[in-house]
Design a protein around this motif. Sequence first.
Motif, PDB file in Angstrom:
ATOM      1  N   GLY A  61       0.797  -1.220   0.000  1.00  0.00           N
ATOM      2  CA  GLY A  61       0.000   0.000   0.000  1.00  0.00           C
ATOM      3  C   GLY A  61       0.828   1.268   0.000  1.00  0.00           C
ATOM      4  N   ALA A  62       2.154   1.121   0.027  1.00  0.00           N
ATOM      5  CA  ALA A  62       3.002   2.317   0.040  1.00  0.00           C
ATOM      6  C   ALA A  62       3.071   2.972  -1.330  1.00  0.00           C
ATOM      7  N   GLY A  63       2.535   2.293  -2.336  1.00  0.00           N
ATOM      8  CA  GLY A  63       2.555   2.870  -3.675  1.00  0.00           C
ATOM      9  C   GLY A  63       3.813   2.530  -4.434  1.00  0.00           C
ATOM     10  N   LYS A  64       4.312   1.312  -4.254  1.00  0.00           N
ATOM     11  CA  LYS A  64       5.572   0.932  -4.895  1.00  0.00           C
ATOM     12  C   LYS A  64       5.472   0.956  -6.411  1.00  0.00           C
ATOM     13  N   SER A  65       4.428   0.340  -6.943  1.00  0.00           N
ATOM     14  CA  SER A  65       4.333   0.232  -8.406  1.00  0.00           C
ATOM     15  C   SER A  65       4.233   1.599  -9.061  1.00  0.00           C
ATOM     16  N   THR A  66       3.391   2.459  -8.511  1.00  0.00           N
ATOM     17  CA  THR A  66       3.281   3.818  -9.054  1.00  0.00           C
ATOM     18  C   THR A  66       4.621   4.531  -8.957  1.00  0.00           C
ATOM     19  N   SER A  67       5.272   4.345  -7.845  1.00  0.00           N
ATOM     20  CA  SER A  67       6.554   5.007  -7.630  1.00  0.00           C
ATOM     21  C   SER A  67       7.608   4.489  -8.598  1.00  0.00           C
ATOM     22  N   ILE A  68       7.653   3.172  -8.776  1.00  0.00           N
ATOM     23  CA  ILE A  68       8.629   2.612  -9.713  1.00  0.00           C
ATOM     24  C   ILE A  68       8.361   3.131 -11.109  1.00  0.00           C
ATOM     25  N   ASP A  69       7.075   3.259 -11.439  1.00  0.00           N
ATOM     26  CA  ASP A  69       6.710   3.790 -12.754  1.00  0.00           C
ATOM     27  C   ASP A  69       7.304   5.185 -12.935  1.00  0.00           C
ATOM     28  N   VAL A  70       7.102   6.049 -11.966  1.00  0.00           N
ATOM     29  CA  VAL A  70       7.531   7.438 -12.129  1.00  0.00           C
ATOM     30  C   VAL A  70       9.046   7.578 -11.919  1.00  0.00           C
ATOM     31  N   SER A 107       1.174 -19.769 -11.867  1.00  0.00           N
ATOM     32  CA  SER A 107      -0.217 -19.721 -12.308  1.00  0.00           C
ATOM     33  C   SER A 107      -0.896 -18.422 -11.888  1.00  0.00           C
ATOM     34  N   LYS A 108      -0.500 -17.919 -10.729  1.00  0.00           N
ATOM     35  CA  LYS A 108      -1.177 -16.707 -10.262  1.00  0.00           C
ATOM     36  C   LYS A 108      -0.481 -15.446 -10.747  1.00  0.00           C
ATOM     37  N   GLY A 109       0.827 -15.536 -10.879  1.00  0.00           N
ATOM     38  CA  GLY A 109       1.553 -14.311 -11.172  1.00  0.00           C
ATOM     39  C   GLY A 109       1.836 -13.569  -9.890  1.00  0.00           C
ATOM     40  N   SER A 110       2.917 -12.873  -9.864  1.00  0.00           N
ATOM     41  CA  SER A 110       3.277 -12.138  -8.660  1.00  0.00           C
ATOM     42  C   SER A 110       2.627 -10.765  -8.683  1.00  0.00           C
ATOM     43  N   ILE A 111       2.416 -10.207  -7.520  1.00  0.00           N
ATOM     44  CA  ILE A 111       1.909  -8.832  -7.496  1.00  0.00           C
ATOM     45  C   ILE A 111       3.010  -7.846  -7.830  1.00  0.00           C
ATOM     46  N   LEU A 112       4.254  -8.340  -7.764  1.00  0.00           N
ATOM     47  CA  LEU A 112       5.352  -7.445  -8.104  1.00  0.00           C
ATOM     48  C   LEU A 112       5.623  -7.538  -9.599  1.00  0.00           C
ATOM     49  N   GLY A 113       6.254  -6.540 -10.113  1.00  0.00           N
ATOM     50  CA  GLY A 113       6.566  -6.555 -11.540  1.00  0.00           C
ATOM     51  C   GLY A 113       5.313  -6.622 -12.381  1.00  0.00           C
ATOM     52  N   ASP A 114       4.232  -6.114 -11.847  1.00  0.00           N
ATOM     53  CA  ASP A 114       2.963  -6.177 -12.559  1.00  0.00           C
ATOM     54  C   ASP A 114       2.887  -5.016 -13.532  1.00  0.00           C
ATOM     55  N   LYS A 115       2.996  -5.363 -14.809  1.00  0.00           N
ATOM     56  CA  LYS A 115       3.075  -4.292 -15.788  1.00  0.00           C
ATOM     57  C   LYS A 115       1.794  -3.481 -15.868  1.00  0.00           C
ATOM     58  N   THR A 116       0.694  -4.083 -15.479  1.00  0.00           N
ATOM     59  CA  THR A 116      -0.546  -3.319 -15.568  1.00  0.00           C
ATOM     60  C   THR A 116      -0.521  -2.138 -14.606  1.00  0.00           C
ATOM     61  N   ARG A 117       0.376  -2.224 -13.603  1.00  0.00           N
ATOM     62  CA  ARG A 117       0.472  -1.123 -12.646  1.00  0.00           C
ATOM     63  C   ARG A 117       1.585  -0.162 -12.989  1.00  0.00           C
ATOM     64  N   MET A 118       2.449  -0.558 -13.912  1.00  0.00           N
ATOM     65  CA  MET A 118       3.515   0.355 -14.310  1.00  0.00           C
ATOM     66  C   MET A 118       3.211   0.778 -15.740  1.00  0.00           C
ATOM     67  N   GLY A 159      12.874   1.692 -23.711  1.00  0.00           N
ATOM     68  CA  GLY A 159      14.118   1.463 -22.981  1.00  0.00           C
ATOM     69  C   GLY A 159      13.953   0.653 -21.711  1.00  0.00           C
ATOM     70  N   ALA A 160      12.710   0.189 -21.452  1.00  0.00           N
ATOM     71  CA  ALA A 160      12.438  -0.520 -20.188  1.00  0.00           C
ATOM     72  C   ALA A 160      12.199  -1.999 -20.434  1.00  0.00           C
ATOM     73  N   PHE A 161      12.683  -2.807 -19.526  1.00  0.00           N
ATOM     74  CA  PHE A 161      12.514  -4.258 -19.574  1.00  0.00           C
ATOM     75  C   PHE A 161      12.010  -4.689 -18.207  1.00  0.00           C
ATOM     76  N   ILE A 162      10.782  -5.196 -18.164  1.00  0.00           N
ATOM     77  CA  ILE A 162      10.157  -5.509 -16.875  1.00  0.00           C
ATOM     78  C   ILE A 162       9.883  -7.003 -16.779  1.00  0.00           C
ATOM     79  N   ARG A 163      10.268  -7.602 -15.668  1.00  0.00           N
ATOM     80  CA  ARG A 163       9.994  -9.015 -15.444  1.00  0.00           C
ATOM     81  C   ARG A 163       9.350  -9.206 -14.080  1.00  0.00           C
ATOM     82  N   PRO A 164       8.390 -10.092 -13.985  1.00  0.00           N
ATOM     83  CA  PRO A 164       7.886 -10.444 -12.659  1.00  0.00           C
ATOM     84  C   PRO A 164       8.904 -11.350 -11.954  1.00  0.00           C
ATOM     85  N   SER A 165       8.647 -11.634 -10.717  1.00  0.00           N
ATOM     86  CA  SER A 165       9.578 -12.472  -9.957  1.00  0.00           C
ATOM     87  C   SER A 165       9.629 -13.880 -10.531  1.00  0.00           C
ATOM     88  N   PRO A 166      10.825 -14.476 -10.570  1.00  0.00           N
ATOM     89  CA  PRO A 166      10.883 -15.888 -10.922  1.00  0.00           C
ATOM     90  C   PRO A 166      10.203 -16.686  -9.807  1.00  0.00           C
TER      91      PRO A 166
END
Lengths: 364, 364
Positions: free
Chosen positions: B99-108, B132-143, B151-158
Amino acid sequence: MEHIENDDNYAGLSVNKGISQPPTVNPYLQKMRKARRRLYTAGEYVEGILKGDMSILSQAVTLVESNLYEHQVLAQEVIEKCLPYTCESVRIGITGVPGAGKSTSIDVFGLHVLKKGGKLAVLAIDPSSERSKGSILGDKTRMEKLSVHPGAFIRPSPSAGSLGGVARKTRETIVLCEAAGFDNIFVETVGVGQSETAVHSMVDFFLLIQLAGTGDELQGIKRGIMEMADGIVINKADGNNIEKARLAQAQFRNALHLFPPTPSGWQPQVLTYSGYYEIGIKEVWDMIDEYILFVKKNGYFDHKRQEQSKYWMFESINEQLKDHFYRNPQIEIMLREKERKVLSNEQSSFMAAKDVLDYYFNIK
Amino acid sequence: MEHIENDDNYAGLSVNKGISQPPTVNPYLQKMRKARRRLYTAGEYVEGILKGDMSILSQAVTLVESNLYEHQVLAQEVIEKCLPYTCESVRIGITGVPGAGKSTSIDVFGLHVLKKGGKLAVLAIDPSSERSKGSILGDKTRMEKLSVHPGAFIRPSPSAGSLGGVARKTRETIVLCEAAGFDNIFVETVGVGQSETAVHSMVDFFLLIQLAGTGDELQGIKRGIMEMADGIVINKADGNNIEKARLAQAQFRNALHLFPPTPSGWQPQVLTYSGYYEIGIKEVWDMIDEYILFVKKNGYFDHKRQEQSKYWMFESINEQLKDHFYRNPQIEIMLREKERKVLSNEQSSFMAAKDVLDYYFNIK
């Protein structure tokens, strides 16, 4: 009849009896003393310990601390026989920056605890201690009043090859002390390496002694220690220093609020006191009593002790697994070469590890 | 011609190209896409990576993440060939309360970094992620903006069996990204288990995103994380929340002063910003630039990277030493019995450990 070594070396004071005696150079007396220090049977040690015989307890602890194989075998037998007899005790870890007044504080805290009845063992973990020099911890010359109190048993830190060895011997000494009826145990440490973590893992309450700094910068304690503390007490809150001590108290209280809840559910407290002028001592011990009541009531006290027992078993296993690997001469040679390759980007850390492990598991 | 699995599962987005595509259910298109994804030779992967080909980089990372033995062997070859080509990079770890706003922050933050030139890889460590579920991190829909930036390369967690496995794959992915010219690396984590420690051990700068609390209690971050941070940034310093954010900033600054000096010699800073309204972003990155300059100048930058490389080799060794022991079925049985004995005071922790180890070292 074997002689137990290392008994008269510590600053010329006999460590056998647990109370300080004036140094003596009477050779006849020394010879008599040596003759008395034979090895008992395990049963005799246990019997003496259970009776609360300080001399036998002391000799048993010396046995535990010894690095001789025969002594260790005998010591383990004594420990195992003592295990079921542990009394209802409270174990308190005490750490603080050098110069914080630990010895004076332990002296006055200890006397306060003894006034309420019961007995007190003061132990120490100092991985840097060497037998010939003696440790700065557990220094009876600095715990003047405690060292002559009949209910107190003070030992300097054992010396061993490693922190793990020192921690083990201290943990085993606690077993003997509790079997001898010592219901209060202090374990003192100074901020060397991981010694606070070791102490924290064998006590019920971890007390951090701090000083007020000059200005608003209070440093000296290693990262992570503040979060380990169940109570922080700021010493030398006397005379001109009272204001600074109260300021430091406020700062530490604010800092503690930034941390998440403790596993025990207890909110660590910050108090001020003066070891030298014996101010605020009762309040410090009231805090500890309050803590013990709290964690006994919510079950955390027993839970923590059980976790600690398991911790030492797994810690012991993990340390010896690593020892067996890293002390292998071929492995040592391989690792030096692998380190070089990893640092020069010739091989990844993980493949380097794999190579060495493949070798290790195939030579067994 | 082998198919690389797991490529279209992640939320229906193709992870191959590093940019999000609308989900498709056209089976012919899927079949064509599968046909294209054959395994290259190690040399072909490396060549593509060094050219900065995002598609080949992506497939190589998928190889690294795969748990199939043949893929792992090929992946290690690619990694080893890439090791000498690492570019001059900066690796930044980012953690924060949910809830700290990580994804938005990483985006900006990410867009700000890219504006200055260069490329950015955004990776994640989330030991709880399942394919199967996907991680909440590295979620491109939020970035949103970052995910469409060339120039960006985004991967979810292995995903892997353990944190150690996930950390390793991420560490190896960094190698590939840097060989492909990605001079900025973000590694994101959420506060699960020891994942912050893992991230801290593979980055140059560790950024902690915090929120201002209600009142003066700012909790949620695990013990020890605050001390790991090179910078603490308090998000949502906008509108009505500005006052609270400044108060939080003051509290964190006070708390940081209570800690001893950092190994780098750098004094961690506390800033406020607003990810959503893009306020204070430049100041955050100026701080990081200042840090990098500082530690490159005093030698700590290189020293830390070397220590980290060695750390992963020894960490890998220690983990596998333990695995080999604890996964042995006879050992498992013995340990359960020993735990029981230790908890009921029938045997000391150390003797219990010794018994199990004697057995282990004699069956080899």
